[in-house]
Design an enzyme around this catalytic site. Structure first.
Site, PDB file in Angstrom:
ATOM      1  N   ALA A  49      36.656  26.479   2.409  1.00 38.98           N
ATOM      2  CA  ALA A  49      35.560  26.710   1.470  1.00 38.98           C
ATOM      3  C   ALA A  49      34.235  26.224   2.046  1.00 38.98           C
ATOM      4  CB  ALA A  49      35.844  26.012   0.138  1.00 38.98           C
ATOM      5  N   HIS A  50      34.272  25.686   3.272  1.00 38.50           N
ATOM      6  CA  HIS A  50      33.062  25.163   3.917  1.00 38.50           C
ATOM      7  C   HIS A  50      32.917  25.818   5.284  1.00 38.50           C
ATOM      8  CE1 HIS A  50      34.325  21.219   1.678  1.00 38.50           C
ATOM      9  NE2 HIS A  50      33.791  22.111   0.837  1.00 38.50           N
ATOM     10  N   GLN A  51      31.795  26.442   5.523  1.00 42.66           N
ATOM     11  CA  GLN A  51      31.540  27.053   6.828  1.00 42.66           C
ATOM     12  C   GLN A  51      30.216  26.521   7.370  1.00 42.66           C
ATOM     13  OE1 GLN A  51      31.772  29.560   4.019  1.00 42.66           O
ATOM     14  NE2 GLN A  51      33.936  29.031   4.022  1.00 42.66           N
ATOM     15  N   LEU A  93      35.079  25.267  10.007  1.00 43.97           N
ATOM     16  CA  LEU A  93      35.564  25.740   8.717  1.00 43.97           C
ATOM     17  C   LEU A  93      36.127  24.650   7.807  1.00 43.97           C
ATOM     18  CD1 LEU A  93      37.420  29.044   9.751  1.00 43.97           C
ATOM     19  CD2 LEU A  93      35.103  28.784   8.879  1.00 43.97           C
TER      20      LEU A  93
END
Length: 763
Positions: free
Chosen positions: A686-688, A511
């Site tokens: 904000a990143h997965q 994440l």
């Protein structure tokens, strides 16, 4: 005045300030609503100017009617508690809804209030024990303060946290019929004015290839599909429309958009499915509430099941690329070597992947500099320079002059080059068709009888449900190749619900967890930093935090925070404190610390993810937070702090180096709100990535080096979920480059007829 925009982005979705008589469907009882309103009022109370804590500023406040009105505003004013209840029921996990309702029900009685509030609910006169809503405001506030610090029975703390987040989010994002909020003037916020219409493209770049099912009926949909050259069969027996193509792609973001362009350009008939709606530059409103509701997964209100991490993921045509913050950082060389050597994914170490990055950066117009930086990036750059730390311009998929602080709500200037204005345009130019408002339900799998194939199943397409009530039948897309590109949060649940069993599906979720530090820089004539926190390019500067042995451990960038998100993420210490914080909103600079997480999570069911940091993650986060605070102090902040629940902060004026270091020693990367600790924090993501990781065999990953499922022939994954581990930098370029490389391989296999031909018996 009301901004011209798409009706869905204009503010109607969460109600309007001052509405009366609106019909609500939340189902909470009158007793529960009475308790909820009293909690909302305690969280954001009306504070008269006579309050002695205003410290002699009464005359100043009296002259400023907006600030005066802001202090007197309440979280219980008309409509807000009902909107909190609506949003809770609509967006929260079922167990969270039950938890909040049980707590509210308990507080609606005197005995229950005694149980949760103890002596604070006792009075000197009959009835001696008072229910929560009958307690004086100051006592209700003390109850909340006690529960936010309570080390045990943390589910109750979590219930109050849910209410706090929703109440403040709604208060600061709800708008009236003119798309305005009365609190914005007081806090120094205004929505970015509409761009000169002559400079914003009026055309809809995807118009010749997109079918927006929200505007369709059964009859018009069939006509639209036929107009796009698609063969459709009406299967009345199974209540289906069957549609044939060469390639069907689920998702239109960084992975799906690139794959669509590459495969359509190679001569394949491509259909792209997107559950979100299609918006263009002239549609965007920059209004925080409705934009999050329409452009983000779960309306921008999504968290891990324990509430530890708040997650943001795009859900519109263009996916995350339509709403991200434009950073275009290439995959680090050290990571490519790690993936090639340790994970044995050879192409990451070769020239073909480098060529893919070059092609991606060229297509999306990556620039390497910035002509004018906004307030927050000025602060980050100056703080680094004053400390002698390296700070670099962040490459962006926009012009060097791009000065837009609202790209997280869609770029109103039309300058950011997401997939919706680049790759998907290429795709429709080569005959691709995009169906928006369509949600994939399952892949169609059957037993494979192909000789020599190690895969026991083959994928024949996907079953889709239109989200429009006017389309009564499901769609069954029949294709030689099916690609899942709906992101690391949604690809695993889709594969699992289709019957796939590989143990890596849904595991290894990374994440890039984020914690924030803030610094307050009062506005003055002599201020070195011009502008406001929400103005200018969102990420234009980046600093890499390294360990004593020069090993990268974190990066520091700047976020986009609208007033609703700002208030929701701020620690709550008291009603007065949150109002004071919000009055400093426009000159509070935030910086974010992003780590490359070694810990990981699981997502097997849509909307339900879990995540755990490991010990090294916490140490790296702590080191990054301390560095971020040093940078803010060095830039000249008068006060700095973190978002830890106790409101950890330091007034900088007159402090010496020793005092600053003593403060930094208190900084920590704490557990989430359900942990049995007094001081806790909430992370963001904000990143997965990584939840359908690539591996050299089925024991090492869910897909092979071509992105193909180890279980089902013809089923591929082309999104961030295939990445072997966390990237450590903003992953857009890595995801697009990986999708570019994989889709090139798929196109080559299709040219060589490596996939079985579909037969009419498909069902």
């Amino acid at each position: 005045m009301r901004k011209e925009c798409h009706p869905l982005l204009g503010g109607a979705s969460r109600g309007s300030a001052g509405e009366d008589g609106r019909s609500y469907k939340h189902g909470l009882s009158s007793a529960e609503m009475e308790s909820l309103a009293s909690v909302c009022e305690a969280l954001f109370p009306p504070l008269p100017l006579a309050d002695p804590s205003f410290e002699g500023k009464k005359e100043e406040l009296s002259r400023n009617k907006a600030v005066q009105s802001f202090y007197q505003a309440s979280g219980a004013q008309t409509g807000i508690p009902d909107e909190v209840a609506e949003l809770l029921v609509k967006r929260a996990f079922m167990e969270a809804v039950v938890l909040v309702r049980v707590v509210l029900w308990i507080l609606s009685s005197r005995l229950g209030t005694l149980l949760l509030c103890g002596s604070l609910c006792l009075g000197d006169t009959w009835p001696f024990v008072h229910k929560f809503s009958c307690l004086p405001l100051e006592k209700r506030e003390r109850v909340l303060q006690r529960w936010f610090r309570h080390r045990f029975l943390t589910p109750i703390r979590l219930a109050f946290l849910y209410i706090k987040i929703l109440c403040l989010l709604i208060f600061f994002t709800r708008v009236d019929e003119n798309a305005e909020n009365p609190a914005w003037e007081a806090i120094g916020y205004q929505v970015e004015p509409a761009e000169n219409p002559k400079r914003v493209p009026e055309e809809r770049p995807l118009h010749k290839g997109i079918i927006e099912t929200m505007y369709q009926t059964d009859t018009s949909l069939l006509d639209s599909l036929a107009d796009k050259g698609l063969k459709v069969t009406d299967d009345s027996k199974n209540n289906l429309y069957k549609i044939k193509c060469d390639v069907v792609i689920v998702g239109s973001g960084c992975g799906g958009g690139v794959a669509a362009a590459v495969l359509a350009s190679s001569g394949q008939k491509v259909i792209v499915l997107e559950k979100g709606n299609y918006f263009t530059a002239s549609d965007y409103s920059s209004l925080e509430g409705p934009s999050q509701d329409q452009l983000y997964e779960s309306g921008g209100i999504l968290a891990t099941v324990d509430g530890k991490v708040m997650i943001q993921a795009g859900s519109t045509v263009g996916g995350g690329s339509a709403v991200n913050w434009s950073a275009c950082i290439r995959t680090p060389d050290s990571l490519l070597q790690e993936w090639a050597k340790d994970e044995k994914i050879a192409f990451f170490g070769g020239s073909e992947y480098v060529s893919a990055m070059d092609a991606v950066c060229e297509r999306i117009g990556v620039t390497e500099s910035c002509v004018e930086e906004g307030f927050q990036n000025q602060v980050l750059r100056k703080g680094c320079e004053n400390l002698g730390l390296a700070v670099h311009f962040a490459p962006r998929n926009s012009s060097e002059k791009h000065y837009c602080g609202s790209c997280g709500y869609g770029c109103k200037k039309g300058e950011k080059k997401g997939t919706d204005s680049t790759w998907l345009v290429d795709a429709v130019d080569h005959g691709a068709v995009i169906l928006s408002g369509c949600k994939a339900e399952r892949f169609v799998l059957e037993k494979s009888y192909r000789s020599g194939s190690m895969r026991k199943k083959k994928c024949l397409g996907v079953v889709v449900k239109s989200l429009s009530n006017n389309i009564t039948k499901r769609l069954q897309i029949e294709a030689k190749v099916t690609i899942s590109a709906c992101g690391a949060l949604l690809t695993p649940p889709l594969m699992i619900s289709s019957g796939l069993k590989n143990r890596h599906i849904g595991r290894n979720l990374h994440l890039h967890p984020v914690l924030m530090a803030w610094g307050y820089f009062p506005d003055s004539i002599n201020s070195e930093f011009k502008g406001k926190s929400y103005e200018g390019g969102i990420i234009t500067s980046v600093h890499e935090v390294v360990s004593a042995d020069s090993r990268p451990i974190a990066i520091i960038e700047t976020p986009a925070l609208g007033p609703g998100t700002f208030a929701a993420l701020c620690p709550w210490e008291s009603g007065l404190d949150i109002k004071k914080r919000m009055l400093r909103f426009s000159r509070t600079a935030h910086v974010i610390v992003i780590i490359r997480d070694k810990g990981s999570g699981v997502v097997r069911t849509e909307g339900r993810a879990s995540f755990e940091l490991d010990a090294s993650d916490k140490e790296n986060m702590k080191a990054g937070l301390r560095q971020a605070l040093r940078i803010l102090v060095a830039a000249g902040a008068v006060e700095v702090g973190t978002h830890r629940s106790d409101g950890l902060r330091l007034k900088c004026e007159g402090t010496n180096k020793k005092e600053i270091e003593e403060f930094l020693d208190k900084v920590s990367a704490d557990e989430g709100p359900q942990s049995l600790v007094e001081k806790w924090t909430t992370y963001s993501s904000a990143h997965q990535m990584g939840s359908c990781r690539m591996g050299i065999n089925e024991k090492e990953g869910a897909v092979d080096q071509n992105g193909e499922s180890w279980e089902a022939e013809g089923l591929f994954v082309c999104d961030g979920s295939v990445l072997p581990s966390a990237v450590g930098v903003n992953p857009m370029i890595t995801i697009e480059s990986t999708a570019y490389f994989l889709s090139k391989r798929i196109a080559e296999s299709l040219r060589n007829n490596s996939f079985p031909v579909l037969v009419d018996s498909f069902c």
